[in-house]
Design a protein around this motif. Structure first.
Motif, PDB file in Angstrom:
ATOM      1  N   ARG A   1       0.830  -1.202   0.000  1.00 16.19           N
ATOM      2  CA  ARG A   1       0.000   0.000   0.000  1.00 16.19           C
ATOM      3  C   ARG A   1       0.866   1.255   0.000  1.00 16.19           C
ATOM      4  O   ARG A   1       0.572   2.229  -0.692  1.00 16.19           O
ATOM      5  N   TRP A   2       1.933   1.223   0.789  1.00 17.64           N
ATOM      6  CA  TRP A   2       2.859   2.357   0.815  1.00 17.64           C
ATOM      7  C   TRP A   2       3.519   2.519  -0.558  1.00 17.64           C
ATOM      8  O   TRP A   2       3.714   3.641  -1.042  1.00 17.64           O
ATOM      9  N   ALA A   3       3.889   1.394  -1.155  1.00 16.84           N
ATOM     10  CA  ALA A   3       4.521   1.428  -2.478  1.00 16.84           C
ATOM     11  C   ALA A   3       3.560   1.983  -3.524  1.00 16.84           C
ATOM     12  O   ALA A   3       3.951   2.786  -4.378  1.00 16.84           O
ATOM     13  N   ASP A   4       2.311   1.568  -3.444  1.00 22.55           N
ATOM     14  CA  ASP A   4       1.310   2.059  -4.395  1.00 22.55           C
ATOM     15  C   ASP A   4       1.066   3.554  -4.215  1.00 22.55           C
ATOM     16  O   ASP A   4       0.799   4.274  -5.186  1.00 22.55           O
ATOM     17  N   ASP A   5       1.130   4.032  -2.976  1.00 21.14           N
ATOM     18  CA  ASP A   5       0.985   5.470  -2.718  1.00 21.14           C
ATOM     19  C   ASP A   5       2.062   6.244  -3.468  1.00 21.14           C
ATOM     20  O   ASP A   5       1.786   7.245  -4.136  1.00 21.14           O
ATOM     21  N   LEU A   6       3.305   5.782  -3.331  1.00 18.95           N
ATOM     22  CA  LEU A   6       4.422   6.452  -3.992  1.00 18.95           C
ATOM     23  C   LEU A   6       4.271   6.382  -5.507  1.00 18.95           C
ATOM     24  O   LEU A   6       4.505   7.374  -6.211  1.00 18.95           O
ATOM     25  N   ALA A   7       3.880   5.231  -6.008  1.00 20.75           N
ATOM     26  CA  ALA A   7       3.680   5.075  -7.455  1.00 20.75           C
ATOM     27  C   ALA A   7       2.608   6.040  -7.962  1.00 20.75           C
ATOM     28  O   ALA A   7       2.738   6.621  -9.049  1.00 20.75           O
ATOM     29  N   ALA A   8       1.557   6.238  -7.167  1.00 19.88           N
ATOM     30  CA  ALA A   8       0.472   7.143  -7.564  1.00 19.88           C
ATOM     31  C   ALA A   8       0.950   8.589  -7.615  1.00 19.88           C
ATOM     32  O   ALA A   8       0.555   9.352  -8.501  1.00 19.88           O
ATOM     33  N   VAL A   9       1.819   8.970  -6.682  1.00 18.06           N
ATOM     34  CA  VAL A   9       2.364  10.330  -6.675  1.00 18.06           C
ATOM     35  C   VAL A   9       3.243  10.555  -7.901  1.00 18.06           C
ATOM     36  O   VAL A   9       3.154  11.592  -8.571  1.00 18.06           O
ATOM     37  N   ILE A  10       4.103   9.594  -8.198  1.00 17.33           N
ATOM     38  CA  ILE A  10       4.981   9.711  -9.364  1.00 17.33           C
ATOM     39  C   ILE A  10       4.163   9.842 -10.646  1.00 17.33           C
ATOM     40  O   ILE A  10       4.431  10.703 -11.489  1.00 17.33           O
ATOM     41  N   GLU A  11       3.139   9.001 -10.770  1.00 17.33           N
ATOM     42  CA  GLU A  11       2.298   9.047 -11.963  1.00 17.33           C
ATOM     43  C   GLU A  11       1.477  10.334 -12.012  1.00 17.33           C
ATOM     44  O   GLU A  11       1.380  10.991 -13.056  1.00 17.33           O
ATOM     45  N   GLY A  12       0.910  10.706 -10.873  1.00 18.63           N
ATOM     46  CA  GLY A  12       0.072  11.890 -10.836  1.00 18.63           C
ATOM     47  C   GLY A  12       0.827  13.173 -11.133  1.00 18.63           C
ATOM     48  O   GLY A  12       0.278  14.111 -11.720  1.00 18.63           O
ATOM     49  N   ALA A  13       2.102  13.208 -10.736  1.00 17.91           N
ATOM     50  CA  ALA A  13       2.933  14.390 -10.987  1.00 17.91           C
ATOM     51  C   ALA A  13       3.573  14.359 -12.367  1.00 17.91           C
ATOM     52  O   ALA A  13       4.248  15.309 -12.762  1.00 17.91           O
ATOM     53  N   GLY A  14       3.359  13.279 -13.104  1.00 17.66           N
ATOM     54  CA  GLY A  14       3.918  13.167 -14.449  1.00 17.66           C
ATOM     55  C   GLY A  14       5.431  13.090 -14.472  1.00 17.66           C
ATOM     56  O   GLY A  14       6.069  13.602 -15.405  1.00 17.66           O
ATOM     57  N   MET A  15       6.030  12.455 -13.460  1.00 20.96           N
ATOM     58  CA  MET A  15       7.488  12.394 -13.377  1.00 20.96           C
ATOM     59  C   MET A  15       8.064  11.296 -14.257  1.00 20.96           C
ATOM     60  O   MET A  15       7.501  10.209 -14.369  1.00 20.96           O
ATOM     61  N   ARG A  16       9.219  11.591 -14.851  1.00 18.76           N
ATOM     62  CA  ARG A  16       9.946  10.606 -15.640  1.00 18.76           C
ATOM     63  C   ARG A  16      11.367  10.508 -15.105  1.00 18.76           C
ATOM     64  O   ARG A  16      12.071  11.500 -14.998  1.00 18.76           O
ATOM     65  N   LYS A  17      11.763   9.324 -14.728  1.00 19.63           N
ATOM     66  CA  LYS A  17      13.079   9.066 -14.142  1.00 19.63           C
ATOM     67  C   LYS A  17      13.367  10.020 -12.984  1.00 19.63           C
ATOM     68  O   LYS A  17      14.364  10.761 -12.983  1.00 19.63           O
ATOM     69  N   PRO A  18      12.539  10.018 -11.968  1.00 20.54           N
ATOM     70  CA  PRO A  18      12.773  10.902 -10.822  1.00 20.54           C
ATOM     71  C   PRO A  18      13.876  10.381  -9.909  1.00 20.54           C
ATOM     72  O   PRO A  18      14.272   9.212  -9.984  1.00 20.54           O
ATOM     73  N   VAL A  19      14.362  11.257  -9.063  1.00 21.79           N
ATOM     74  CA  VAL A  19      15.267  10.887  -7.979  1.00 21.79           C
ATOM     75  C   VAL A  19      14.413  10.846  -6.715  1.00 21.79           C
ATOM     76  O   VAL A  19      13.765  11.840  -6.362  1.00 21.79           O
ATOM     77  N   LEU A  20      14.383   9.716  -6.050  1.00 16.84           N
ATOM     78  CA  LEU A  20      13.591   9.567  -4.838  1.00 16.84           C
ATOM     79  C   LEU A  20      14.433   9.907  -3.619  1.00 16.84           C
ATOM     80  O   LEU A  20      15.556   9.426  -3.481  1.00 16.84           O
ATOM     81  N   VAL A  21      13.895  10.736  -2.747  1.00 15.87           N
ATOM     82  CA  VAL A  21      14.576  11.115  -1.509  1.00 15.87           C
ATOM     83  C   VAL A  21      13.771  10.570  -0.338  1.00 15.87           C
ATOM     84  O   VAL A  21      12.601  10.920  -0.170  1.00 15.87           O
ATOM     85  N   GLY A  22      14.383   9.710   0.444  1.00 11.23           N
ATOM     86  CA  GLY A  22      13.674   9.107   1.566  1.00 11.23           C
ATOM     87  C   GLY A  22      14.424   9.305   2.869  1.00 11.23           C
ATOM     88  O   GLY A  22      15.599   8.947   2.974  1.00 11.23           O
ATOM     89  N   TRP A  23      13.745   9.886   3.850  1.00 12.12           N
ATOM     90  CA  TRP A  23      14.347  10.097   5.174  1.00 12.12           C
ATOM     91  C   TRP A  23      13.719   9.131   6.172  1.00 12.12           C
ATOM     92  O   TRP A  23      12.506   8.944   6.201  1.00 12.12           O
ATOM     93  N   SER A  24      14.545   8.499   6.979  1.00 11.39           N
ATOM     94  CA  SER A  24      14.084   7.629   8.056  1.00 11.39           C
ATOM     95  C   SER A  24      13.135   6.554   7.515  1.00 11.39           C
ATOM     96  O   SER A  24      13.544   5.692   6.748  1.00 11.39           O
ATOM     97  N   LEU A  25      11.849   6.603   7.880  1.00  9.11           N
ATOM     98  CA  LEU A  25      10.884   5.632   7.389  1.00  9.11           C
ATOM     99  C   LEU A  25      10.781   5.655   5.872  1.00  9.11           C
ATOM    100  O   LEU A  25      10.387   4.676   5.247  1.00  9.11           O
ATOM    101  N   GLY A  26      11.183   6.775   5.253  1.00 13.75           N
ATOM    102  CA  GLY A  26      11.146   6.878   3.802  1.00 13.75           C
ATOM    103  C   GLY A  26      11.990   5.820   3.113  1.00 13.75           C
ATOM    104  O   GLY A  26      11.700   5.411   1.984  1.00 13.75           O
TER     105      GLY A  26
END
Length: 221
Positions: A26-51
């Protein structure tokens, strides 16, 4: 750039059952939805702590995703006693306590432990409010027995990796970042001598400069 509140955090929905947070997909799908919704292509993911945990779950569920790079900042990629500090284990229990007074005190102590030099005044007050918005069900869900292993997902990742770690982190040992290097020898480790668990806050100029340089190279490679 795009950022979002993780499920259970900030203004995102807050299901009351721990099961809503125990399913990593579910967490993975949330992130996938944000990437798709923002129209990102080859983004750099920044994750802090739980990220880091969320990114690990994303890479496991979407192994063929086109991600240019990862910046893992004091990120938890594995719930292992030898990679986390004893204090982190204490907070795992106290911040999910059914005793409201204990949970409140633990949440405040946890926030202060995120810094080498804790913030004060208005900034600290606002951070306390934001942390208090996260229900205990979140921690209860993600720390359930049987936490998944992301080693294979990180090993299979083809993009660039920058590991940012505060030298005074009282929650996540530097060995956590070095564990990622054992999986991806080309990953870069940047230690912050004047930071605790939150180097982006304690040394923001350096953090921003390094991230910008890393992202610029990652999206070109």
């Amino acid at each position: 750039m795009a950022r979002y509140d993780l499920r259970g955090h900030g203004d995102s929905d807050k299901p009351s059952a721990p099961e809503a947070y125990a399913n990593l997909d579910r967490w993975a799908d949330d992130l996938a939805a944000v990437i798709e919704g923002a129209g990102m292509r080859k983004p750099v993911l920044v994750g802090w702590s739980l990220g880091g945990w969320v990114i690990g779950g994303y890479l496991r569920r979407y192994p063929g995703a086109q991600i240019a790079g990862l910046n893992l900042a004091d990120a938890v990629v594995k719930f292992s006693p030898d990679l986390l500090t004893p204090l982190a284990a204490v907070y795992t229990k106290s911040t999910t306590s059914p005793d409201f007074a204990m949970r409140t005190a633990a949440t405040a102590d946890f926030l202060l432990s995120c810094f080498h030099v804790p913030p004060t005044g208005t900034e600290l007050a606002r951070m306390m409010v934001v942390n208090g918005m996260t229900p205990s069900a979140v921690d209860a869900g993600i720390t359930e027995p049987g936490s998944p292993n992301f080693d294979a997902a990180f090993q299979a990742f083809n993009g660039s990796i920058l590991l940012t770690h505060g030298a005074h982190d009282s929650l996540v040992r530097p060995e956590m970042s070095r564990h990622v290097i054992s999986l991806q020898p080309k990953a870069q480790l940047s230690m912050y001598a004047n930071s605790g668990h939150a180097p982006f806050y304690e040394e923001p100029f350096r953090f921003g400069k390094e991230l910008a340089a890393f992202a610029s190279l990652a999206i070109k490679s």
